[in-house]
Write an enzyme that holds these catalytic residues in place. Structure first.
Site, mmCIF file in Angstrom:
data_model
loop_
_atom_site.group_PDB
_atom_site.id
_atom_site.type_symbol
_atom_site.label_atom_id
_atom_site.label_comp_id
_atom_site.label_asym_id
_atom_site.label_seq_id
_atom_site.Cartn_x
_atom_site.Cartn_y
_atom_site.Cartn_z
ATOM 1 C CG PHE A 9 -2.346 0.148 0.960
ATOM 2 C CD1 PHE A 9 -2.992 -0.704 0.086
ATOM 3 C CD2 PHE A 9 -3.096 1.145 1.591
ATOM 4 C CE1 PHE A 9 -4.352 -0.577 -0.162
ATOM 5 C CE2 PHE A 9 -4.458 1.276 1.348
ATOM 6 C CZ PHE A 9 -5.082 0.417 0.469
ATOM 7 C CD GLN A 21 -5.447 10.376 3.807
ATOM 8 O OE1 GLN A 21 -6.225 9.518 4.211
ATOM 9 N NE2 GLN A 21 -4.141 10.218 3.859
ATOM 10 C CG HIS A 81 -8.174 8.028 -1.298
ATOM 11 N ND1 HIS A 81 -7.893 7.617 -2.570
ATOM 12 C CD2 HIS A 81 -7.941 6.959 -0.496
ATOM 13 C CE1 HIS A 81 -7.504 6.344 -2.528
ATOM 14 N NE2 HIS A 81 -7.530 5.928 -1.279
ATOM 15 C CG LEU A 101 -11.926 5.095 -1.757
ATOM 16 C CD1 LEU A 101 -11.166 6.393 -1.631
ATOM 17 C CD2 LEU A 101 -11.696 4.209 -0.564
ATOM 18 C CD GLU A 110 -3.039 3.924 -0.868
ATOM 19 O OE1 GLU A 110 -3.777 4.751 -0.298
ATOM 20 O OE2 GLU A 110 -1.853 3.770 -0.597
ATOM 21 N NE ARG A 150 -4.670 6.606 1.235
ATOM 22 C CZ ARG A 150 -5.509 5.950 2.016
ATOM 23 N NH1 ARG A 150 -6.064 6.566 3.048
ATOM 24 N NH2 ARG A 150 -5.811 4.704 1.772
ATOM 25 C CG HIS A 177 -10.145 8.653 2.263
ATOM 26 N ND1 HIS A 177 -11.245 7.900 1.942
ATOM 27 C CD2 HIS A 177 -9.220 7.790 2.730
ATOM 28 C CE1 HIS A 177 -10.985 6.634 2.211
ATOM 29 N NE2 HIS A 177 -9.771 6.535 2.704
ATOM 30 N NE ARG A 231 -6.571 7.347 7.095
ATOM 31 C CZ ARG A 231 -7.016 6.281 6.429
ATOM 32 N NH1 ARG A 231 -6.689 5.073 6.803
ATOM 33 N NH2 ARG A 231 -7.794 6.430 5.369
HETATM 34 C C1 LIG Z 1 -14.423 4.565 1.449
HETATM 35 C C2 LIG Z 1 -13.466 4.440 2.569
HETATM 36 C C3 LIG Z 1 -12.457 3.479 2.528
HETATM 37 C C4 LIG Z 1 -11.566 3.346 3.578
HETATM 38 N N1 LIG Z 1 -10.597 2.394 3.480
HETATM 39 C C5 LIG Z 1 -9.745 2.229 4.517
HETATM 40 C C6 LIG Z 1 -8.752 1.219 4.468
HETATM 41 O O1 LIG Z 1 -8.664 0.469 3.506
HETATM 42 N N2 LIG Z 1 -7.928 1.075 5.507
HETATM 43 C C7 LIG Z 1 -8.021 1.867 6.605
HETATM 44 O O2 LIG Z 1 -7.246 1.670 7.517
HETATM 45 N N3 LIG Z 1 -8.945 2.849 6.673
HETATM 46 C C8 LIG Z 1 -9.802 3.052 5.651
HETATM 47 N N4 LIG Z 1 -10.748 4.043 5.723
HETATM 48 C C9 LIG Z 1 -10.867 4.839 6.932
HETATM 49 C C10 LIG Z 1 -11.592 4.077 8.028
HETATM 50 O O3 LIG Z 1 -12.625 3.318 7.483
HETATM 51 C C11 LIG Z 1 -12.219 4.983 9.064
HETATM 52 O O4 LIG Z 1 -11.360 5.957 9.415
HETATM 53 C C12 LIG Z 1 -12.566 4.190 10.308
HETATM 54 O O5 LIG Z 1 -13.412 3.148 9.964
HETATM 55 C C13 LIG Z 1 -13.205 5.034 11.351
HETATM 56 O O6 LIG Z 1 -13.727 4.199 12.364
HETATM 57 P P1 LIG Z 1 -14.353 4.763 13.688
HETATM 58 O O7 LIG Z 1 -14.697 3.591 14.504
HETATM 59 O O8 LIG Z 1 -13.430 5.760 14.262
HETATM 60 O O9 LIG Z 1 -15.636 5.551 13.283
HETATM 61 P P2 LIG Z 1 -16.874 5.195 12.346
HETATM 62 O O10 LIG Z 1 -16.766 3.872 11.737
HETATM 63 O O11 LIG Z 1 -17.040 6.363 11.472
HETATM 64 O O12 LIG Z 1 -18.066 5.099 13.347
HETATM 65 C C14 LIG Z 1 -18.642 6.210 13.946
HETATM 66 C C15 LIG Z 1 -19.780 5.757 14.788
HETATM 67 O O13 LIG Z 1 -20.246 6.810 15.587
HETATM 68 C C16 LIG Z 1 -21.628 6.914 15.508
HETATM 69 N N5 LIG Z 1 -22.024 8.285 15.777
HETATM 70 C C17 LIG Z 1 -21.618 9.404 15.161
HETATM 71 N N6 LIG Z 1 -22.218 10.468 15.686
HETATM 72 C C18 LIG Z 1 -23.010 10.025 16.682
HETATM 73 C C19 LIG Z 1 -23.904 10.644 17.594
HETATM 74 N N7 LIG Z 1 -24.102 11.948 17.601
HETATM 75 N N8 LIG Z 1 -24.580 9.874 18.478
HETATM 76 C C20 LIG Z 1 -24.394 8.525 18.477
HETATM 77 N N9 LIG Z 1 -23.570 7.910 17.645
HETATM 78 C C21 LIG Z 1 -22.891 8.638 16.743
HETATM 79 C C22 LIG Z 1 -21.945 6.464 14.136
HETATM 80 O O14 LIG Z 1 -23.271 6.050 14.016
HETATM 81 C C23 LIG Z 1 -20.978 5.323 13.988
HETATM 82 O O15 LIG Z 1 -21.512 4.165 14.539
HETATM 83 C C24 LIG Z 1 -11.648 4.202 4.683
HETATM 84 C C25 LIG Z 1 -12.647 5.156 4.723
HETATM 85 C C26 LIG Z 1 -13.549 5.292 3.673
HETATM 86 C C27 LIG Z 1 -14.565 6.350 3.708
#
Ligand SMILES: Cc1cc2nc3c(=O)[nH]c(=O)nc-3n(C[C@H](O)[C@H](O)[C@H](O)COP(=O)(O)OP(=O)(O)OC[C@H]3O[C@@H](n4cnc5c(N)ncnc54)[C@H](O)[C@@H]3O)c2cc1C
Ligand code: SF4
Ligand code: SF4
Ligand code: FES
Ligand code: FES
Lengths: 252, 584, 242
Positions: free
Chosen positions: B122, B235, B237, B251, B254, B285, B350, B385
């Site tokens: 990657f 960031q 992407h 998206l 990558e 990136r 992203h 990142r």
């Molecule tokens: C298309 C895409 C591809 C990606 N690919 C990769 C990859 O290949 N490798 C990698 O490492 N990262 C990747 N990322 C980044 C990664 O997916 C995210 O950064 C990561 O999943 C974030 O996880 P999290 O648990 O912090 O938050 P999230 O998964 O965003 O979860 C947030 C949670 O908080 C809840 N929430 C938000 N606001 C409130 C509120 N007010 N009250 C109650 N609940 C709330 C939401 O409902 C959700 O359940 C990618 C991101 C995208 C968009």
């Protein structure tokens, strides 16, 4: 909102036909086949024409039973097919409208037990009918080989190829593919195991078998139909020979 | 008139049911605490489900020379050394364990020929490091967590939005939230709260993020007194879809480049040769995104203003097996068969590197009892990142936050209290826009907010534009005070976005303020008027605090690495390189 | 360019409702979800629709478009030329509001499935061929479109008797994991009600992830039930084999 045929799921098959065409065709084909089979059972006593033997009558008279000879062999393949996963789908859709097509509302019958109770719980015995069908298949292969050995006037026999020999060979091949692409067989041959690799990382024999059968299994529905029609056609051909409507064709 | 509300009391409350939140919940529950998890959407649908490429961990399954030192080295370098090195250290050390733990819980990663977890290359990772499942790694992780959570004692509240954190005597006391389904309210009191609400990519129009990414948790924590750090680092992407308009921003993983995809401009030139001849398509990136942007600016863009990405040389079978999601995505949405033709890609928002400032080991914020983990927290990624580091982030720090909260409640007696009047006041505030016919339309404000961010704080920035952007954002903030949401409380998306917009405005103000202060270019921050990376800015992070409702910006020194860690950067090459016999 | 499209969207709640027409300008590549967002932003701000990713990853946006069970974010508007696009909520689950339905029943059932019970500690040695089969099932995005279309749930309301195709492939995925040791066969035959499935394959037809639910999931499970309950001989052979 009244659902017109156009707005129902599966409304158009790939060929663009309306959703109800398929179930009705199924009913028609299976119905006719059933009627034909019954006619054979009740009104026909033989399937033999020279060295050709109709699949409906194999294995033959050797059992010394003279009443309804077709019945003695027919139950096995019929039950085999009736419990086949593919035919079950077609039968439930076509005959029981459970469901007729996806998303088409069903008449709300009070009861629906699926395959949890009599009679359909018996479909679970499919693998047993598969074993029996395999035995029948051995006889059919013997018949097919015999179809290439023609009697010579004045005694003895000779290898030869007639239209009937080819028809019987194709028929038994299709039946074999139908049987070998069976879901139950796919499971027994390897699908039932949890692990597909040996300790050294190489594939197990069961994996290889399962993999091959899986590929055939994708075409199981196709084999189901063509093998049914080929059985039918084989019998029709031999019956026409018996009645003398047509004459045997011999290539050499 | 006072409103009835449900009351729930827990030891540990986790806001957010993405990967970070669920991992924290497992840790907290395994420690014996009474735990609740809240999520804005249904279980298993959080933003994490979208992650495609993989999770970075130095398992060394395909490149045995890989180790935590190299992962540390890569992460610090890509973050341009303003990362919190302590976070990076525990992160690099613990990521492999967290991935293996997933396997234990039922995740099924792609395999190497020897039967171990497969790892793919990657961008800017020295070694092949990303454990993956085709191009749906995030789905695998969230599903595994979703199923794990069912085996421990955790209450999950779905489709519920937290709107405010309560503080009792300086210590966090709980939150009030409303059910999206029918708009009824619930008060959650807790001895400790973990924020795991993800990022705020929805502040931009061309984005790969889901609707949830509105930064609620970061904004809530900020208003409750927590500090935000590195907010200017957003960031891009390099590869989002650019055509048709309906899917702009979606998206393109990558993984396409990881599997060998090549970038070309309209003249057929493999332009990354100019910008990063060593790492080429797999550069970091920020570099690739900027390179594409520059090519387009120079008139060498594709018909819809992007670059060509080409993977056809890998053959249809390989592509369909390794990138099935991408294949389908382009087939279904753009009528493009990526096994046969090249396709257009361009930068899309992203990830938000910045966020709530936390302690490296416990994920504690400066508010006692309040913890943060995942994308909503800042510090790990610095100025940029690395792909795959976020999924590892949410696992490592999800667990650490859960453990941290557990330790906190064990060390602190008593349960903080929430005043009835406070709850009623908040409910009244939240309900105010419902049924109002006149007032600002939240959808329109959201669109304007996205416009401001794109035009004033986008991929390329400069001082005057940022200043203008700030003015516009402050005006928007005023207008946002009178938003309206016609209709009832029952699943009313207009009403839901009122809160989203308000939260994003708060965070965007911090983004712009940070970008103004950082008068240099570093990682994701690209200032046309200050194009160089300056040493003095490498020593500071910008930190924001809410004081009397105003966003205030301060600097905070970047902690200096220990001598041992510094040595890793004196080798002349990435650690492990010599051992591997590979050229960097 | 600015062609107009007509959508007829179900508006209502638990107490009932009806379809309402909206006219909006078409944009190239627009999916039905985009169209609904346009309506939200300009005509009906309280139009309720569930969605998250707009990339067919999360399985939130399930609905029935012109009678077909589909994902709103994966269905293009230009698939329906010269046609009014009727958008209705999933039929099998109770409506909460407009296109949003109450799918909590599915989560209850998910909870009742015995979890993965590995025989050993990770890291595992597993080969790709060992996991190919279960990875297919793990592609599931839990959109519940299969649950929606399955006639057992849809027409016979047999939710207490049969858990539906989603739960079947969930169990298949665990049951076929090379290292799993839990036994779900009794559950399958008993309260999960696999016998209610009559393998008519509508679930397979609608699955947006292209999972061969019936052929690769349910039928092999039915065979496993047959192993245990309908094949004493085979059971004996297997026992001796072990
Ligand atoms: C298309 C895409 C591809 C990606 N690919 C990769 C990859 O290949 N490798 C990698 O490492 N990262 C990747 N990322 C980044 C990664 O997916 C995210 O950064 C990561 O999943 C974030 O996880 P999290 O648990 O912090 O938050 P999230 O998964 O965003 O979860 C947030 C949670 O908080 C809840 N929430 C938000 N606001 C409130 C509120 N007010 N009250 C109650 N609940 C709330 C939401 O409902 C959700 O359940 C990618 C991101 C995208 C968009
Ligand atoms: S095959 Fe079985 S599970 Fe699938 S829709 Fe038909 S009855 Fe339901
Ligand atoms: S099996 Fe397919 S249709 Fe059913 S919930 Fe999963 S993805 Fe949806
Ligand atoms: S499944 Fe059709 S013959 Fe066995
Ligand atoms: S919005 Fe995620 S599947 Fe449609």
């Amino acid at each position: 909102m009244a659902q017109s045929a156009e707005t129902i799921h599966g409304s158009k098959s790939k060929s663009g036909a309306a959703w109800w065409v398929e179930p009705y065709l199924t009913v028609l084909a299976l119905g006719l086949f059933g009627v034909y089979s019954l006619w054979l059972v009740f009104f026909q006593h033989t399937g033999q024409f020279q060295n050709y033997l109709s699949p409906f009558f194999s294995p033959t008279e050797d059992w010394g039973i003279k009443v309804l000879p077709a019945l003695w062999v027919l139950w096995a393949p019929l039950l085999f097919r009736a419990t086949c996963y593919y035919y079950r789908k077609e039968i439930y859709r076509g005959f029981f409208h459970d469901p007729m097509a996806c998303g088409v509302p069903e008449s709300r019958r009070k009861f629906y037990f699926g395959e949890t109770r009599f009679p359909f719980i018996w479909t679970n015995l499919h693998r047993w009918f598969w074993y029996i069908a395999l035995v029948v298949l051995v006889f059919l292969w013997i018949d097919a080989v015999k179809a290439f050995i023609f009697p010579v006037a004045g005694g003895g026999s000779t290898f030869g190829v007639g239209l009937g020999s080819l028809i019987m060979l194709v028929n038994v091949s299709l039946l074999t593919m139908y049987s070998l692409s069976c879901h139950a067989f796919r499971h027994l041959v390897g699908g039932g195991s949890q692990k597909f690799s040996c300790a050294d990382g190489s594939p197990t024999t069961r994996y290889k078998l399962w993999n091959t059968v899986s590929r055939w299994n994708e075409k199981h529905g196709l084999f189901a139909w063509v093998s049914m029609f080929s059985v039918w056609f084989t019998d029709v051909y031999i019956r026409l020979l018996i009645y003398g409507v047509i004459h045997p064709v011999r290539f050499f | 008139m006072s409103e009835n509300f449900e009351r729930h009391a827990y030891d540990i409350l986790i806001i957010g049911s993405g990967g970070a939140g669920l991992r924290a919940a497992v840790a907290a529950a395994e420690g014996g605490a009474k735990v609740a998890v809240l999520g804005k959407s249904l279980l298993g649908k959080a933003h994490t489900v979208m992650a495609e490429g993989g999770v970075a961990a130095s398992l060394g399954n395909v490149d045995p020379a890989d180790g935590w030192e190299t992962h540390f080295y890569d992460t610090m370098r890509s973050g341009h050394f303003i990362n919190n090195y302590k976070m990076v250290e525990v992160f690099a050390k613990e990521a492999p364990d967290r991935v293996l733990e997933l396997e234990q819980w039922g995740a099924v990663f792609d395999r190497t020929p020897e039967g171990r977890i497969m790892q793919r290359p990657f961008g800017a990772h020295t070694f092949r490091r990303l454990a993956h499942v085709g191009d749906r790694t995030g789905m695998e992780i969230i599903r595994t967590m979703e199923q794990k959570i069912l085996t421990v004692n955790v209450d999950v509240f779905q489709e519920i939005t937290a709107t405010k954190l309560f503080i009792d005597n300086g210590r966090v006391a709980g939150t009030v939230a409303y059910y999206r389904e029918d708009g009824r309210f619930a008060l959650f009191t807790a001895k400790a709260v973990v924020i795991a609400t993800g990022g705020w990519g929805k502040a931009y129009k061309v984005t790969s993020n889901s609707w949830e990414s509105t930064g609620d948790g970061a904004a809530l924590a900020f208003r409750a007194g927590a500090e935000l750090v590195d907010m200017e680092m957003v960031q891009f992407h390099p590869t989002g879809m650019v055509w048709p308009p309906g899917v702009r921003g979606l998206l393109v993983t990558e993984g396409v480049r990881g599997e060998g995809g090549l970038l070309r401009n309209s003249e057929g030139e493999r332009f990354m040769e100019k910008y990063d001849p060593q790492r080429m398509e797999l550069s970091s990136r920020d570099v690739v995104a900027r390179s594409i942007y520059k090519e387009v600016q120079a008139g060498r863009g594709t018909p819809h203003g992007g670059a060509w990405l080409d993977i056809t040389h890998k053959g249809p079978e390989y592509i369909k097996r390794k990138l099935p999601g991408m294949y389908q995505q382009f087939m279904a949405l753009a009528d493009v068969d990526i096994t046969k033709t090249k396709f257009e890609v361009g930068p899309t928002i992203h990830y938000t590197m910045g966020g709530i400032k936390v302690d490296a080991l416990t994920c504690a914020t400066n508010v006692p009892g309040l913890f943060a983990a995942g994308e909503c927290a800042g510090g790990l990624h610095g100025a940029n990142r690395l792909g795959g580091n976020s999924l590892a982030d949410i696992l490592v720090f999800g667990k650490r936050a859960g453990d941290g909260a557990l330790e906190f409640i064990q060390g602190h007696e008593g349960t903080p209290k929430v005043e009835e009047a406070e709850v009623q006041a908040e409910i009244e505030r939240v309900l105010q826009p419902v049924g109002q016919e006149s007032g600002e339309n939240p959808y329109a404000l959201h669109e304007q907010l996205q416009e401001i961010m794109a035009n004033h704080a986008g991929i390329s920035r400069n001082g005057p534009e940022l200043e203008q952007g700030l003015q516009k954002m402050l005006e928007l903030k005023e207008r946002a005070k009178s938003m309206s949401a016609p209709g009832s409380r029952t699943f009313n998306p207009g009403w839901h976005s009122v809160h989203d917009v308000r939260n994003m405005i708060t965070l965007c103000e911090a983004i712009i303020r940070g970008a103004i202060e950082r008068k240099e270019s570093r990682g994701a921050q690209w200032r046309l008027d200050h194009p160089d990376e300056l040493e003095e800015y490498g020593k500071i992070n910008f930190v924001h605090k809410m004081e009397d409702g105003e966003v205030k910006t301060y600097t905070s020194p970047v902690a200096e690495m220990t001598a041992e860690l510094q040595e890793l950067f004196q080798l002349g090459a990435a650690p492990g390189i010599a051992k591997s016999g590979k050229k960097e | 360019m600015a062609e107009e499209i007509t959508l007829s969207v179900f508006r209502g709640d638990r107490s009932g409702g009806r379809e309402q027409e909206y006219k909006i300008p078409a944009v190239p590549g627009m999916v039905v979800l985009d169209a609904l967002h346009y309506i939200q932003a300009h005509q009906a701000p309280d139009l309720a629709v569930r969605w998250n990713c707009k990339a067919a990853h999360c399985g939130s946006c399930s609905a029935e478009i012109n009678g077909s069970a589909k994902l709103l974010c994966k269905t293009r508007v230009d698939d329906y030329t010269d046609e009014v696009i009727h958008v209705r909520p999933m039929h099998t689950f109770p409506v909460i509001k407009d296109l949003v339905t109450d799918v909590s029943w599915n989560y209850e059932k998910l909870r009742q499935i015995p979890a993965f019970q590995p025989a050993i500690k990770a890291p595992f040695t597993l080969h790709q061929r060992d996991v190919d089969r279960i990875q297919e099932f793990r592609k599931c995005i839990e959109c519940f479109l299969c649950q929606n279309i399955c006639h057992v749930l849809r027409d016979h309301s047999a939710k207490d008797a049969y858990w539906g195709p989603r739960m079947m492939i969930r169990m298949a995925e665990l049951q076929m994991h090379p290292l799993d040791t839990a036994d779900r066969i009794d559950l399958l035959k008993g309260s999960a009600g696999i016998g209610y499935c009559n393998i008519t394959k509508c679930c397979t037809v609608v699955c947006p992830q292209g999972i061969n639910i019936t052929d690769n999931g349910i039928i092999p499970l039915k065979e496993r039930v047959a192993d245990k309950y309908f094949d004493p001989l085979g059971g004996l052979v297997r026992k001796m084999h072990k």
